[in-house]
Design an enzyme around this catalytic site. Sequence first.
Site, mmCIF file in Angstrom:
data_model
loop_
_atom_site.group_PDB
_atom_site.id
_atom_site.type_symbol
_atom_site.label_atom_id
_atom_site.label_comp_id
_atom_site.label_asym_id
_atom_site.label_seq_id
_atom_site.Cartn_x
_atom_site.Cartn_y
_atom_site.Cartn_z
ATOM 1 N N ASP A 49 -13.233 1.196 15.678
ATOM 2 C CA ASP A 49 -13.464 1.216 14.234
ATOM 3 C C ASP A 49 -12.444 2.110 13.543
ATOM 4 O O ASP A 49 -11.828 1.745 12.576
ATOM 5 C CB ASP A 49 -14.873 1.716 13.926
ATOM 6 N N HIS A 72 -7.856 16.352 -1.159
ATOM 7 C CA HIS A 72 -8.210 15.225 -2.031
ATOM 8 C C HIS A 72 -9.075 14.226 -1.277
ATOM 9 O O HIS A 72 -9.263 14.349 -0.065
ATOM 10 C CB HIS A 72 -6.970 14.564 -2.630
ATOM 11 N N HIS A 74 -9.034 11.003 -0.286
ATOM 12 C CA HIS A 74 -8.661 9.812 0.487
ATOM 13 C C HIS A 74 -9.219 9.890 1.907
ATOM 14 O O HIS A 74 -9.382 10.971 2.460
ATOM 15 C CB HIS A 74 -7.134 9.668 0.539
ATOM 16 N N ASP A 162 -0.648 15.222 0.290
ATOM 17 C CA ASP A 162 -0.069 14.043 -0.375
ATOM 18 C C ASP A 162 0.234 14.380 -1.836
ATOM 19 O O ASP A 162 -0.598 14.953 -2.523
ATOM 20 C CB ASP A 162 -1.067 12.878 -0.363
ATOM 21 N N ASP A 194 4.255 16.652 2.686
ATOM 22 C CA ASP A 194 4.020 15.245 3.019
ATOM 23 C C ASP A 194 5.314 14.469 3.285
ATOM 24 O O ASP A 194 6.187 14.396 2.423
ATOM 25 C CB ASP A 194 3.258 14.640 1.824
ATOM 26 N N SER A 365 3.454 3.352 -4.398
ATOM 27 C CA SER A 365 3.038 4.347 -3.424
ATOM 28 C C SER A 365 2.509 5.593 -4.137
ATOM 29 O O SER A 365 2.938 5.926 -5.233
ATOM 30 C CB SER A 365 4.228 4.715 -2.546
ATOM 31 N N GLY A 366 1.599 6.271 -3.486
ATOM 32 C CA GLY A 366 1.098 7.538 -4.015
ATOM 33 C C GLY A 366 1.879 8.723 -3.474
ATOM 34 O O GLY A 366 1.512 9.867 -3.716
ATOM 35 N N HIS A 367 2.923 8.433 -2.711
ATOM 36 C CA HIS A 367 3.641 9.512 -2.010
ATOM 37 C C HIS A 367 5.061 9.693 -2.528
ATOM 38 O O HIS A 367 5.731 8.724 -2.887
ATOM 39 C CB HIS A 367 3.694 9.216 -0.510
ATOM 40 N N ASP A 442 -16.052 4.042 18.168
ATOM 41 C CA ASP A 442 -16.370 2.637 18.358
ATOM 42 C C ASP A 442 -17.871 2.503 18.145
ATOM 43 O O ASP A 442 -18.646 2.778 19.035
ATOM 44 C CB ASP A 442 -15.961 2.234 19.778
HETATM 45 ZN ZN LIG Z 1 -2.872 11.077 3.010
HETATM 46 ZN ZN LIG Z 2 -3.790 10.646 -0.222
#
Ligand SMILES: [Zn+2]
Ligand SMILES: [Zn+2]
Length: 547
Positions: A49, A72, A74, A162, A194, A365-367, A442
């Site tokens: 998983d 954050h 995510h 990030d 990051d 992208s968030g990066h 799993d």
């Molecule tokens: Zn990240």
């Molecule tokens: Zn992130």
Amino acid sequence: MSKQGKLKIIPLGGLGEVGKNMTAYEFNGQIIVVDAGIMFPENDMLGIDYIIPDYEYLRGKADKVIGIVITHGHEDHIGAIPHLVSDIPAPIYATSLTRGLIEVKLTRANASGKVQLNTVKAGDTLQLGPFKIEFFHISHSIPDAVGLGITTPAGLVVHMSDFKFDMSPVDGWPTDYAKLAEFSQRGVDLLLSDSTNAERPGWTPSEMVIGPAFNKVLDEAKGRVIIATFASLISRIQQVADAAIKQGRKMALAGPSMLDNVKIARKLGYLNIDEELLVPIDQALNMQDHKVVIMCTGSQGEPSSIVGRLSTGTNRQFDLKPGDTVVLSSHPIPGNEETISKTINRLIRRGANVIYDGILPVHVSGHASQEEQKLLLSLVKPRHFLPIHGELRQLTRHAALAQEVGMSKEDIIVVENGQIVELAGGNVKLGERIPGDYIFVDGESIGDIDHGVMREREMLARNGILLIDISLDKFTKRLLHEPEILTRGYVSPQDAEALIPEVRKRVMEVVNGGGLENEKDIISAVKSYLHEVTKRRPMVFVTLSKA
Ligand SMILES: [Zn+2]
Ligand SMILES: [Zn+2]
């Protein structure tokens, strides 16, 4: 100020891989943990998983961990929290939205009572034992993200999780450049930053650029629009809502994670969505098609997600119909490209018009890209630099960028999970090595699946299986009846029919020839025969009973 003592930086996840970010800081026997994320399995990790960091190092020191600090909301930063707190129930510190998303996660895992949650905000300073932690705002693809200034007697570390330098973020709240400059003035001994986009030149476009793309899609689509993204990409959800209002469509949310996250983000004021815009999914399904946009998960083609199920016609609540437009609003996570491509093909086959990055800019992208990474390095002017978040190639590229802006090679440390780095006397050096591996999750089983099991699953999937069932007379050690033989995933039933009598003959020869000391003899005889005939080696299992 003279530097005293030794700070250990312990990378437990996210170095040498994309995902499951987790770093521990240890000073004088006291520890803080920064982030505790999950990683999505790669294609060859069958039946898994997700994966959580190997935090074995912390297990014997649970009483030494004085706080878990989260940057954050995510998944690759909070996803492992329910697992972590069952072993290490230290108080958690997070900003309001991040905390809300953690609460959702803990409630779902029936772990909400296990741990104390504390809300912090950008600008706050928190003293945890020897760690003075200064939270500062950074822009990313989710609101309320923070970076950390961590001061101990050993010096100042800036932990940049990030981030991107978005000059027009969706929530109107840019990165706190002044704080970064202030750290720089004070003198930063070590910067962690990051590396996700270290191979991408230039600047990452602002989140704002995707607004027009969504407007265009919602405007031009004749039927329903189904938009898939991560449930934690809160800024993206806001943009879809804005476009929906403009284009006169109602918005419905499908799937529990999307519903829960939107609920908490609205409640806390991080999503500005009018009550009138939202309709329950069953109502949306009965509306005129061109009046509806449905948000759901599955932008990575995950088979269990709504888009994954729509692509195979196995979604319970609703099905695709001709005229539907499906938007995949995310970049493939490395390793997922193949799954996504197959999902796109299946969606098209079922009559959907599919829009993804490459057709229209429906994702950014968030990066930070290279220029932003260099700007950060120039702004913070760290004495030492430790690239985090990325595969080895990205970490190495990030290190090269640091050299481009004038850092010397000796001051940059590229390490992977499990390699402790020590900051003492203003200098940085490598410490001991500790486990920094994968823990596979799993279903209900956590950590019982090791690389051996993974290899077995791979073998089974690649080569199939041949089972031999043998019954022996206890005394004479001779066969009571002919061996039963069964194959799966190895050869076609017709070929099996031709093969099995010969395999049976070989098994009987080995057993009745008295050669049977253990099953290994049978397995090697059968395997070499099968390889001779088919040029392939299935997994061969023998079940042996004696009567
Ligand atoms: Zn990240
Ligand atoms: Zn992130």
